[in-house]
Design an enzyme around this catalytic site. Structure first.
Site, PDB file in Angstrom:
ATOM      1  CB  ALA A 104      -0.605   0.017   1.447  1.00 11.80           C
TER       2      ALA A 104
ATOM      3  CG  ASP B 118      -3.677  -3.730   1.071  1.00 11.77           C
ATOM      4  OD1 ASP B 118      -2.245  -3.156  -0.461  1.00 11.77           O
ATOM      5  OD2 ASP B 118      -3.152  -4.590   1.605  1.00 11.77           O
TER       6      ASP B 118
END
Length: 385
Positions: A66, A254
């Site tokens: 991420a 994420d």
């Protein structure tokens, strides 16, 4: 076909893992990626000269994680601006490349907005706007590295408070180190700081099926760092808990919804359930850019569904399969259907804490998370696309 090619990496340049960088060779600027699909067997760099090539690298997981996707998205918009491509179209393509990772849209939006502002201010001066876009992308990169260092500090302090004495046995899932960040990572950065202080007894590394980001990537980083580590199948984690061999679970994220629900690599939720049953701290480590206040709860997070062949085939790395991204060896009957979500959702009540660069939320509540994000917004802000 997008303009993307591989080249052997410079061993000296990789003495510290460098998953992404901007280069300006005579033929024009490029984004250079360490191709994570080829690790740990080969350290090969992938050179992207345009946005479609970068989008392909993101979707095929040559670049992943991420925070790093936020950096990649930022540089992707800058690449379009500097090379004279359509910046708005590039931003749209990049933001859609992986829907769950909110950092990607964040990095894209920051640089796109910087480019728009520079165009308005400069009366359409493309060169000045491109320079502004690149400067903003570099700022995103720098800030992510700084956030990584602060998360490591906060994470170590939290563990010392929860579990005085050191000698920690940490279980982690997927990959959360320098390969996913502009710095040393998220959850892995905490483990790395403990290791550097001589306080990490063992890093337990979930293999992380189906793409083995733990066995391939976390073990690769742990070996480079000289950590004591052990790889286990995801399904063996329960026996470790039962044997009393885990002191804490550290994972990344994420996307984090406003109520504290966390989308992370599939397999994280079962670890949280196991940790709760065995009274073991379950800690999420992620930068504030991963928090999406526009998503009220876990049900609002779009979970990416990956291709079924990732489950029904054992992946063969590209270097063994020749050109391309590698073939697979079937392990299920031909035509077997597969359920392959990239992520699962862990509710806040199963978490001990969320660690960000701005501090720690514990217990994890909507109000606590909002307060932490207010501190972030007073700095570089949080954007959506």
């Amino acid at each position: 076909m997008a303009d993307q090619y591989a080249r052997p990496s410079d061993a000296a340049a990789l003495s510290a893992v460098s998953p992404l960088r901007w280069e300006e060779p005579p033929e024009g600027p490029v984004i250079v990626l360490l191709d994570q699909r080829r690790l740990p067997a080969e350290e090969v760099e992938l050179v992207c000269t345009d946005v479609p090539a970068l989008v392909d690298a993101i979707q095929t997981l040559a670049v992943r994680g991420a925070p790093l996707l936020g950096v990649a998205g930022a540089y992707g918009v800058a690449l379009a601006a500097v090379r004279g491509f359509d910046v708005e179209e590039a931003a749209e393509m990049l933001a859609r490349a992986r829907p769950t990772a909110v950092n990607l849209a964040y990095g894209v939006a920051r640089v796109r907005d910087a480019h728009r502002a520079a165009v308005r201010k400069g009366g359409g001066d493309g060169r000045a706007a491109a320079a502004a876009a690149l400067a903003e992308a570099r700022a995103v990169h720098r800030e992510d590295a700084e956030a990584s260092a602060r998360m490591a500090e906060h994470g170590v302090a939290l563990l010392e408070e929860l579990l005085p004495g050191g000698g920690y046995r940490i279980l982690t899932h997927c990959n959360t180190g320098a390969l996913v960040s502009g710095g040393q990572g998220t959850a892995f950065a905490v483990a790395g700081a403990l290791h550097g202080a001589g306080r990490l007894r063992r890093l337990w590394v979930d293999e992380t099926r189906p793409l083995l980001q733990g066995a391939r990537l976390t073990a690769y980083e742990a070996a480079r760092a000289g950590m004591a580590y052990t790889v286990l199948t995801d399904s063996a984690a329960g026996s470790l808990f039962a044997a009393g061999e885990v002191d804490a679970v550290l994972v990344g994220a994420d996307r984090i919804a406003a109520d504290g629900s966390v989308a992370n690599k599939v397999g994280s939720y079962p670890l949280a359930v196991l940790a709760r049953y065995h009274h073991i701290p379950f800690v999420v480590v992620a930068p504030s850019t991963t928090v999406d206040l526009g998503s009220e709860g876990g049900a609002d997070i779009e979970v990416e569904q990956r291709p079924g062949h990732e489950v029904t085939e054992i992946p063969v790395p590209p270097q063994a399969a020749g050109a391309g991204t590698g073939a697979g060896v079937p392990v299920a009957p031909l035509g077997a259907q597969a359920y392959n979500p990239a992520f699962d959702i862990t509710p806040p009540e199963l978490m001990t804490a969320i660690v960000t660069e701005n501090g720690v939320v514990s217990p994890v509540t909507k109000a606590g998370l909002a307060e932490l994000c207010d501190r972030s917004r007073s700095g570089n802000g949080m954007m959506s696309i």
